[in-house]
Design a protein around this motif. Structure first.
Motif, PDB file in Angstrom:
ATOM      1  N   ASN A 154      31.386  81.395  46.872  1.00 46.58           N
ATOM      2  CA  ASN A 154      30.481  80.334  47.332  1.00 46.58           C
ATOM      3  C   ASN A 154      29.786  79.640  46.167  1.00 46.58           C
ATOM      4  OD1 ASN A 154      30.932  80.583  50.034  1.00 46.58           O
ATOM      5  ND2 ASN A 154      29.004  81.622  50.518  1.00 46.58           N
ATOM      6  N   THR A 198      29.466  80.274  54.151  1.00 46.83           N
ATOM      7  CA  THR A 198      30.687  80.022  53.361  1.00 46.83           C
ATOM      8  C   THR A 198      30.795  78.550  52.990  1.00 46.83           C
ATOM      9  OG1 THR A 198      33.117  80.199  53.338  1.00 46.83           O
ATOM     10  CG2 THR A 198      32.109  79.665  55.454  1.00 46.83           C
ATOM     11  N   ASP A 240      30.880  84.600  51.040  1.00 47.33           N
ATOM     12  CA  ASP A 240      32.117  84.623  50.258  1.00 47.33           C
ATOM     13  C   ASP A 240      31.719  84.675  48.780  1.00 47.33           C
ATOM     14  OD1 ASP A 240      35.286  83.372  50.693  1.00 47.33           O
ATOM     15  OD2 ASP A 240      34.439  83.476  48.671  1.00 47.33           O
TER      16      ASP A 240
END
Ligand SMILES: Cc1ncc(COP(=O)(O)O)c(C=O)c1O
Length: 413
Positions: free
Chosen positions: A134, A176, A131
């Motif tokens: 993150n 994530t 992501d």
């Protein structure tokens, strides 16, 4: 001619100052409940990650003092060379039980846990999909591993799938945050787990901000999503946020943990955390698990803050966690609002690039079970006042931040 490194630093520093991006270490002189005293001023603290109010809990302090008397102050050696003491073993067992995993392995910090786990799992030629919001330590970990790093649109499972498909044959880790540290939202964990299952990718969740706060007995975002060890093989958590102590762990199968013992360099080549910290953390886990009223109280304060913000026209991101960012967009404006809040006796830090993307500067409000409802009211009033005074049109900033987020993501793919 060779460029002088210190001169280059000086230029970068000047550029940061010009763009209102300089960071400053402030010394906290003392702590009184939810207040900190800084530069002689008593400020109500909304910057702490001590979400459950455990950092100064007498039971934890007592556990730490008792263990320090018994074990001394330092561990004296790395875990593999005699530094692994009984309190460390007890803490690893408690963490494994709490998170429903076979085993857990301690690291000295969350940053080191992420570096160690990711770089032990991945190598050149492998794929790491993350992501784009993150935590920096996960991104740095992938860079250290030398694998191919691809970032996906924040919380967008289709984007994650597209990034996984770019290297369909490469062994892959999808990493994530469970709860995003600067946005406060929770990752779509069940959908990501289903994707990883379908694509034979390994799912890693960094639950630094979910542990203690979400799920039954505070076991975290992965527990809340009811995901097993098979579905989330690599679970990382930190001990310095809701648990109020310091350090971190990775939990998973016995085989994973044994592999990390051999190959996670930030575990092997460093001194074990002080045993007294481990003892305090065991007490913190008990308190976090079984004093559910702390989570109830936190939930009530979060609801109070969000409804109060809506009533005052302060736009917020979608977040049901103690992290409640108020996006203002411009760095200088964020800093000005933070300073106004300081003048009003409140400590709410301005978060600016590179911690968040350009145009996404924000006030990061962190709530704690230690706060009183009237203190949250005080924050809301001061925030509304400071934002009006600084001319921040938060709805516009929020919309602009969302728009630029989408643009960056398209570039990334
Ligand atoms: C999501 C996340 N992961 C990892 C870390 C690093 O943890 P630590 O402070 O223990 O190094 C942090 C915060 O510091 C974080 O917010």
């Amino acid at each position: 001619m060779r460029e002088d490194l210190l001169e280059r630093l000086a230029h970068a520093q000047a550029a940061r100052a010009r763009d209102a991006l300089l960071r400053r270490v402030r010394t906290v002189d003392s702590i009184e409940g939810a207040h900190v005293v800084v530069d002689g001023r008593r400020l109500l603290d909304f910057a702490s990650n001590d979400y459950l109010g455990l950092a100064r809990h007498p039971r934890l302090v007592e556990a730490m003092v008792r263990a320090a008397r018994e074990w001394g102050v330092g561990a004296s050696a790395a875990h593999l060379l005699g530094g692994h003491r009984e309190p460390h073993a007890a803490l690893e067992s408690a963490l494994a039980r709490w998170t429903g995993r076979e085993r857990a392995l301690l690291f000295s910090t969350g940053y080191m846990a992420n570096l160690g786990a990711v770089s032990a799992l991945l190598a050149r030629g492998d794929l790491c999909v993350q992501d784009r919001l993150n935590h920096a330590s996960l991104l740095d970990a992938a860079r250290l591993a030398g694998c191919t790093l691809r970032r996906y649109v924040h919380a967008d499972v289709h984007s994650a799938a597209r990034q996984l498909a770019t290297e369909a044959r490469a062994p892959a880790l999808l990493a994530t945050d469970g709860v995003f540290s600067m946005d406060g939202d929770v990752a779509p964990l069940r959908a990501l787990a289903a994707l990883c299952n379908a694509e034979r990718a390994c799912l890693m969740v960094d639950d630094a901000h979910g542990l203690g706060v979400l799920g039954a007995e505070g076991a975290g975002s992965v527990a809340e999503a009811e995901l097993s060890q098979r579905e989330v093989p690599v679970l990382m958590g930190t001990l310095g946020k809701a648990l109020g102590v310091a350090g971190a762990f990775v939990a998973g199968s016995a085989a994973l943990i044994e592999a990390l013992v051999q190959g996670a360099r930030s575990f092997v080549y460093t001194t074990a955390m002080p045993p007294a910290l481990a003892a305090a953390t065991v007490a913190a886990i008990d308190t976090a698990r079984f004093e559910g009223w702390r989570r109830d109280r936190l939930r009530a304060l979060i609801a109070h803050f969000r409804s109060g913000a809506a009533a005052r026209g302060i736009a917020l991101f979608e977040s049901r966690t103690p992290i409640q960012p108020v996006v203002v967009g411009d760095s200088a404006r964020a800093l000005a609002i933070s300073e106004r809040l300081r003048d009003a006796g409140l400590h709410v830090p301005a978060i600016r690039p590179p911690t968040v993307a350009r145009g996404h500067a924000r006030l990061r409000v962190a709530l704690s079970a230690q706060h009183a409802e009237c203190e949250v009211e005080r924050l809301l009033d001061a925030l509304a006042h400071a934002m009006n005074a600084s001319g921040a049109r938060d709805e516009t900033a929020l919309a602009a931040a969302r728009e630029s987020d989408a643009c960056v993501e398209r570039d990334d793919e």
